[in-house]
Design an enzyme around this catalytic site. Sequence first.
Site, PDB file in Angstrom:
ATOM      1  N   SER A 185      10.447  35.739  71.953  1.00 17.13           N
ATOM      2  CA  SER A 185       9.497  35.567  70.767  1.00 17.13           C
ATOM      3  C   SER A 185       8.085  35.081  71.173  1.00 17.13           C
ATOM      4  CB  SER A 185      10.004  34.577  69.927  1.00 17.13           C
ATOM      5  OG  SER A 185      10.522  33.414  70.600  1.00 17.13           O
ATOM      6  N   HIS A 213      12.669  39.295  66.146  1.00 15.79           N
ATOM      7  CA  HIS A 213      11.313  39.716  66.321  1.00 15.79           C
ATOM      8  C   HIS A 213      11.150  41.270  66.609  1.00 15.79           C
ATOM      9  CE1 HIS A 213       9.292  35.593  66.508  1.00 15.79           C
ATOM     10  NE2 HIS A 213      10.437  35.274  66.995  1.00 15.79           N
ATOM     11  N   LYS A 244      10.269  37.457  59.228  1.00 17.17           N
ATOM     12  CA  LYS A 244       9.120  38.056  59.964  1.00 17.17           C
ATOM     13  C   LYS A 244       8.678  38.960  59.241  1.00 17.17           C
ATOM     14  CE  LYS A 244      10.631  34.921  63.810  1.00 17.17           C
ATOM     15  NZ  LYS A 244      11.600  34.257  62.965  1.00 17.17           N
TER      16      LYS A 244
END
Length: 397
Positions: A185, A213, A244
């Site tokens: 990340s 991610h 995200k």
Amino acid sequence: MKTNRLRKSCARYTAPQEAQAKGIYPYYKPIESEQSTVVRIKGKDVLMFGSNSYLGLANDPRLKEAAIEAIKKYGTSCSGSRFLNGTLDIHVALEEKLAALVSKEAAVCFSTGFQVNLGVVSALCGRNDYLLLDSLDHASIIEGSRLSFGKVWKYNHNDMESLEAKLKLCNPDSVKLIVADGIFSMEGDIVPLPEMVALAEQYDADIMIDDAHALGVLGRQGRGTADHFGLTDKVDLIMGTFSKSFGSLGGFIASDFDTINYLKHNARSLIFSASMPPANVASVSKAIDIMLEEPERIQHLWDVSNYARKQFKERGFDTGKSETPIIPLFVRSSEKAFWLCNRLLDDGVFVTPVIAPAVPENDTLIRFALMATHTFEQVDEALDKITKAFKEAQIID
């Protein structure tokens, strides 16, 4: 007489006040608008390059509408845990969609991504078992390991020789769970999954990949790291978050039926937490649909990311081993990182500082993250302003 020992102990922590006194404190900046490529801070438009909304869906009107309709039907809260009264039919439908997305037999949703790792990592290994963690794994994995009864060993970041050295020390008859981020990340590099799979097969270990991610970024139609390498059947557990690429809040773990059944009845952060609110469930489901139906989003994300990374390198920035939309700009000084973030915010660019313990002490960086909705013009503007600031800070020539 009460001595206020706790308060006095907390009062000895003064790092934030020291940064505030210098005028470089970079955290808790109130944003007055939706999460987009441009946000408003103190009434001023600012380019956002600090967001994890990789697909640019956090402000998509289709997600908003899905959330509104879910609230109309189900209300604002389930008022209980999934284990008891907090399971809705849309939770079950989302879990089926997620399992299909990452090609696993089953999945279960948690209220946050942090809670997924906290509950899963802590529940799977007993006293005679082993957890093998990448040294740069996310904090939620580390916290889960601290609650585990298993032996916890860290190997050097993305170093498969280091991992093998740890595996050789494990009891061959014990559970050995390797846990690693798919995309790291802060550093923006990718786990060397093929080599990890080879070691797992050689030493009879299991693999859990944190795709927080990577979903929406890697793999066919954004299906994640294992899909990217064509190794989905070799990865035992796939974890993902909704805050995200999917523009919401929550997380999930996907695996075989037996493992998910075990976790549904033993992961304490699932059993003892309130379930995902209806609005979040509905918006995640809509985000997955959009991701699968609009592959051009992911393509543009990669186009602007590759362009930005190339430009940073040509201008003399140290971007480490990044190969994704997460681009670290190494500063190696916390004070300079703080100053840069405030300087850039004044100049209309929002980026975030990353300091220890999120990264090693000497790896302080500015995190520059791309979204599928960024334009090349916005990237160019940010590049020019960041270059100017880094030159002022004497980090690049």
